[in-house]
Design an enzyme around this catalytic site. Sequence first.
Site, PDB file in Angstrom:
ATOM      1  N   LYS A   1      64.016  33.514  46.278  1.00  0.00           N
ATOM      2  CA  LYS A   1      63.466  34.229  47.433  1.00  0.00           C
ATOM      3  C   LYS A   1      63.866  35.677  47.320  1.00  0.00           C
ATOM      4  O   LYS A   1      65.038  35.992  47.156  1.00  0.00           O
ATOM      5  CB  LYS A   1      64.056  33.659  48.731  1.00  0.00           C
ATOM      6  CG  LYS A   1      63.238  32.542  49.328  1.00  0.00           C
ATOM      7  CD  LYS A   1      63.179  32.695  50.848  1.00  0.00           C
ATOM      8  CE  LYS A   1      62.105  31.847  51.497  1.00  0.00           C
ATOM      9  NZ  LYS A   1      60.820  31.928  50.847  1.00  0.00           N
ATOM     10  N   GLY A   2      62.910  36.567  47.395  1.00  0.00           N
ATOM     11  CA  GLY A   2      63.224  37.987  47.313  1.00  0.00           C
ATOM     12  C   GLY A   2      62.901  38.687  48.609  1.00  0.00           C
ATOM     13  O   GLY A   2      62.317  38.090  49.503  1.00  0.00           O
TER      14      GLY A   2
ATOM     15  N   ARG B   1      74.863  39.384  42.207  1.00  0.00           N
ATOM     16  CA  ARG B   1      73.599  38.727  42.594  1.00  0.00           C
ATOM     17  C   ARG B   1      72.396  39.456  42.018  1.00  0.00           C
ATOM     18  O   ARG B   1      71.311  38.899  41.929  1.00  0.00           O
ATOM     19  CB  ARG B   1      73.488  38.635  44.121  1.00  0.00           C
ATOM     20  CG  ARG B   1      73.377  39.955  44.801  1.00  0.00           C
ATOM     21  CD  ARG B   1      73.323  39.900  46.321  1.00  0.00           C
ATOM     22  NE  ARG B   1      73.505  41.269  46.831  1.00  0.00           N
ATOM     23  CZ  ARG B   1      74.673  41.868  46.987  1.00  0.00           C
ATOM     24  NH1 ARG B   1      75.784  41.195  46.742  1.00  0.00           N
ATOM     25  NH2 ARG B   1      74.763  43.121  47.387  1.00  0.00           N
ATOM     26  N   ASN B   2      72.571  40.730  41.632  1.00  0.00           N
ATOM     27  CA  ASN B   2      71.475  41.510  41.058  1.00  0.00           C
ATOM     28  C   ASN B   2      71.596  41.690  39.549  1.00  0.00           C
ATOM     29  O   ASN B   2      71.075  42.647  38.986  1.00  0.00           O
ATOM     30  CB  ASN B   2      71.354  42.859  41.762  1.00  0.00           C
ATOM     31  CG  ASN B   2      70.740  42.712  43.145  1.00  0.00           C
ATOM     32  OD1 ASN B   2      69.934  41.795  43.360  1.00  0.00           O
ATOM     33  ND2 ASN B   2      71.115  43.567  44.070  1.00  0.00           N
TER      34      ASN B   2
ATOM     35  N   LYS C   1      56.866  38.157  41.108  1.00  0.00           N
ATOM     36  CA  LYS C   1      57.121  38.441  42.526  1.00  0.00           C
ATOM     37  C   LYS C   1      55.768  38.647  43.174  1.00  0.00           C
ATOM     38  O   LYS C   1      54.983  39.475  42.721  1.00  0.00           O
ATOM     39  CB  LYS C   1      57.930  39.721  42.691  1.00  0.00           C
ATOM     40  CG  LYS C   1      59.408  39.550  42.524  1.00  0.00           C
ATOM     41  CD  LYS C   1      60.126  40.811  43.018  1.00  0.00           C
ATOM     42  CE  LYS C   1      61.578  40.785  42.602  1.00  0.00           C
ATOM     43  NZ  LYS C   1      62.295  41.993  43.038  1.00  0.00           N
TER      44      LYS C   1
ATOM     45  N   ILE D   1      61.138  29.997  42.174  1.00  0.00           N
ATOM     46  CA  ILE D   1      62.491  30.023  41.592  1.00  0.00           C
ATOM     47  C   ILE D   1      63.449  30.880  42.403  1.00  0.00           C
ATOM     48  O   ILE D   1      64.610  31.023  42.062  1.00  0.00           O
ATOM     49  CB  ILE D   1      62.494  30.530  40.127  1.00  0.00           C
ATOM     50  CG1 ILE D   1      61.685  31.828  40.010  1.00  0.00           C
ATOM     51  CG2 ILE D   1      61.981  29.453  39.190  1.00  0.00           C
ATOM     52  CD1 ILE D   1      61.794  32.468  38.628  1.00  0.00           C
TER      53      ILE D   1
ATOM     54  N   VAL E   1      59.732  34.446  44.648  1.00  0.00           N
ATOM     55  CA  VAL E   1      59.718  34.705  43.218  1.00  0.00           C
ATOM     56  C   VAL E   1      59.295  33.399  42.546  1.00  0.00           C
ATOM     57  O   VAL E   1      59.859  32.338  42.830  1.00  0.00           O
ATOM     58  CB  VAL E   1      61.109  35.144  42.711  1.00  0.00           C
ATOM     59  CG1 VAL E   1      61.057  35.476  41.233  1.00  0.00           C
ATOM     60  CG2 VAL E   1      61.631  36.337  43.508  1.00  0.00           C
TER      61      VAL E   1
ATOM     62  N   ASP F   1      72.595  49.183  44.560  1.00  0.00           N
ATOM     63  CA  ASP F   1      72.846  47.810  45.010  1.00  0.00           C
ATOM     64  C   ASP F   1      73.313  46.955  43.830  1.00  0.00           C
ATOM     65  O   ASP F   1      72.839  45.844  43.633  1.00  0.00           O
ATOM     66  CB  ASP F   1      71.571  47.243  45.651  1.00  0.00           C
ATOM     67  CG  ASP F   1      71.838  45.951  46.423  1.00  0.00           C
ATOM     68  OD1 ASP F   1      73.014  45.649  46.714  1.00  0.00           O
ATOM     69  OD2 ASP F   1      70.870  45.240  46.712  1.00  0.00           O
TER      70      ASP F   1
ATOM     71  N   PHE G   1      60.744  40.894  49.168  1.00  0.00           N
ATOM     72  CA  PHE G   1      59.311  41.093  49.393  1.00  0.00           C
ATOM     73  C   PHE G   1      58.517  39.805  49.428  1.00  0.00           C
ATOM     74  O   PHE G   1      57.318  39.810  49.606  1.00  0.00           O
ATOM     75  CB  PHE G   1      58.728  41.980  48.286  1.00  0.00           C
ATOM     76  CG  PHE G   1      59.370  43.320  48.201  1.00  0.00           C
ATOM     77  CD1 PHE G   1      59.428  44.157  49.295  1.00  0.00           C
ATOM     78  CD2 PHE G   1      59.931  43.750  47.005  1.00  0.00           C
ATOM     79  CE1 PHE G   1      60.024  45.410  49.220  1.00  0.00           C
ATOM     80  CE2 PHE G   1      60.522  45.005  46.916  1.00  0.00           C
ATOM     81  CZ  PHE G   1      60.568  45.827  48.026  1.00  0.00           C
ATOM     82  N   GLY G   2      59.161  38.678  49.172  1.00  0.00           N
ATOM     83  CA  GLY G   2      58.419  37.420  49.134  1.00  0.00           C
ATOM     84  C   GLY G   2      58.999  36.513  48.074  1.00  0.00           C
ATOM     85  O   GLY G   2      60.056  36.803  47.509  1.00  0.00           O
TER      86      GLY G   2
ATOM     87  N   ASP H   1      66.558  44.522  40.133  1.00  0.00           N
ATOM     88  CA  ASP H   1      66.467  45.063  41.491  1.00  0.00           C
ATOM     89  C   ASP H   1      66.607  46.559  41.587  1.00  0.00           C
ATOM     90  O   ASP H   1      67.589  47.083  42.098  1.00  0.00           O
ATOM     91  CB  ASP H   1      67.553  44.442  42.385  1.00  0.00           C
ATOM     92  CG  ASP H   1      66.982  43.314  43.196  1.00  0.00           C
ATOM     93  OD1 ASP H   1      65.764  43.120  43.149  1.00  0.00           O
ATOM     94  OD2 ASP H   1      67.755  42.629  43.864  1.00  0.00           O
TER      95      ASP H   1
HETATM   96  P1  ADP Z   1      65.160  40.828  46.046  1.00  0.00           P
HETATM   97  O1  ADP Z   1      63.891  41.605  46.174  1.00  0.00           O
HETATM   98  O2  ADP Z   1      65.507  40.105  47.295  1.00  0.00           O
HETATM   99  O3  ADP Z   1      66.314  41.613  45.563  1.00  0.00           O
HETATM  100  P2  ADP Z   1      65.465  39.430  43.587  1.00  0.00           P
HETATM  101  O4  ADP Z   1      64.785  40.237  42.541  1.00  0.00           O
HETATM  102  O5  ADP Z   1      66.941  39.594  43.664  1.00  0.00           O
HETATM  103  O6  ADP Z   1      64.821  39.735  44.979  1.00  0.00           O
HETATM  104  O7  ADP Z   1      65.092  37.912  43.374  1.00  0.00           O
HETATM  105  C1  ADP Z   1      65.574  36.863  44.210  1.00  0.00           C
HETATM  106  C2  ADP Z   1      65.987  35.658  43.371  1.00  0.00           C
HETATM  107  O8  ADP Z   1      64.896  35.201  42.557  1.00  0.00           O
HETATM  108  C3  ADP Z   1      67.097  35.970  42.373  1.00  0.00           C
HETATM  109  O9  ADP Z   1      68.368  35.819  42.941  1.00  0.00           O
HETATM  110  C4  ADP Z   1      66.847  34.963  41.257  1.00  0.00           C
HETATM  111  O10 ADP Z   1      67.411  33.714  41.593  1.00  0.00           O
HETATM  112  C5  ADP Z   1      65.335  34.840  41.260  1.00  0.00           C
HETATM  113  N1  ADP Z   1      64.733  35.762  40.261  1.00  0.00           N
HETATM  114  C6  ADP Z   1      64.311  37.012  40.466  1.00  0.00           C
HETATM  115  N2  ADP Z   1      63.832  37.570  39.348  1.00  0.00           N
HETATM  116  C7  ADP Z   1      63.976  36.648  38.382  1.00  0.00           C
HETATM  117  C8  ADP Z   1      63.693  36.629  36.972  1.00  0.00           C
HETATM  118  N3  ADP Z   1      63.176  37.685  36.360  1.00  0.00           N
HETATM  119  N4  ADP Z   1      63.972  35.509  36.281  1.00  0.00           N
HETATM  120  C9  ADP Z   1      64.521  34.440  36.918  1.00  0.00           C
HETATM  121  N5  ADP Z   1      64.824  34.398  38.216  1.00  0.00           N
HETATM  122  C10 ADP Z   1      64.555  35.484  38.959  1.00  0.00           C
HETATM  123 MG    MG Z   2      68.290  40.815  44.753  1.00  0.00          MG
END
Ligand code: ADP
Ligand code: MG
Length: 418
Positions: free
Chosen positions: A172-173, A287-288, A191, A170, A178, A283, A175-176, A301
């Site tokens: 991309k984060g 987006r967060n 994650k 769903i 999601v 941050d 660390f890898g 985040d």
């Molecule tokens: P990063 O480590 O790059 O900050 P994020 O936590 O922002 O990673 O996650 C990247 C993407 O994954 C988000 O923009 C969102 O689309 C999706 N995502 C992350 N966590 C969730 C969650 N708990 N529920 C639904 N989507 C999520």
């Molecule tokens: Mg993020």
Amino acid sequence: MERLTIVRPTNDPNWVKARNRDGMEGMIPTSYVTEFKKEVKLNTMAWFHGKISRDEAEGLLNPPEDGLFLVRESTNFPGDYTLCVCYEGKVEHYRVIYKDNKLTIDEEEYFEHLTKLVEHYEQDADGLCTQLKRSVPKQGRRDYAVDAVKAFKAAGWSINRQELKLLDSIGKGEFGDVLLGDWLGQKVAVKRLKDSSRAAQGLLEEASLMTSLKHNNLVNLLGLVFEDSCILLVTEFMSKGSLVDYLRSRGRLHVTKQDQINFACDTCSGMAYLESQKVVHRDLAARNVLISEEGVAKVCDFGLAHEMNFKLDGGKFPIKWTAPEALRHSKFSNKSDMWSFGILLWEIYSFGRVPYPRIPLADVMKHVEKGYRMEAPDCCPPEVYQLMKESWNLDPQLRPTFHEAYKHLVQLQHSTLA
Ligand code: ADP
Ligand code: MG
């Protein structure tokens, strides 16, 4: 809320036998209980070497260099510690005494814990042969990960791999990937990352911070899965995705004034909680912030909340969201988060536009320091724009607190309802 002890499971997976503090026993439905979890504090004291001997310590402090140090457990006085410091080619071993729940070397200065003690003598020699300058870190990231895993398990945060099904990707984060997951019938976000890397440590630190924070407007941690080769971080699933995607995909036709003020209030409430816990996000941006099935906005985040993970020159630094004093001097605070919150409000009311449209990234800071500020987005309530401008004060002290901003936004939320 009540704390119960689970006595035993029953044949029906939906019911367990439990006992309360008064010793009364009865059957309770499992859907009404959650496991009691404790906060996980990771050992980030890289200079702490545990039980090593005097000779081993001297071996590690070689070649000697003034101010090079480490801390070990005292071999002669179990329960006490020893601070070993190099000075003029020799190693001094200072006994750290544990007295009345505090630590001391000279019985003049007392410290709550070793980190405070080390910080003190890093500032000033204060009676030692020299000020502490550089530590010999304990080797091996694997140890770190192993200790962290033990800490999470002991505190009740470990999830059994068999209970978790992994479904679609769903997002991309950092660390890898999601992934969407199913944990005992509940949708969750997962994650995943490979172990034994710098990233694993970052993720575990993110997770340890999350164990101490719980609020309806923060994306909550449910637990972690520890496998041989990877770690899975399980959080609540936010089905409507990130706030910025939500605003962009639905636009002004579908996002109402009520939605906008609700998102602003929700986010501000989560941030006011972080402020009360003395946690700095670093941050904060649309987006967060993630949106739940019910439309509740929650801040996510915390990876960066702890320490600086991103570099100023790195392409990923969120320049347009970061307060000038944080950009220039790394002065991050709840007040620099407030600057970012002003930008986030602007994102909400412009339906997810990128801030400072048409200003090249390299010029943003220059303009801002000269006094340039973004205009109010179309149809933005004047009270909200006022709050944005206050949050963009060059003097951090003059920006509102999240607690104050929340009071204003809630008033506005009520008048928007009418
Ligand atoms: P990063 O480590 O790059 O900050 P994020 O936590 O922002 O990673 O996650 C990247 C993407 O994954 C988000 O923009 C969102 O689309 C999706 N995502 C992350 N966590 C969730 C969650 N708990 N529920 C639904 N989507 C999520
Ligand atoms: Mg993020």
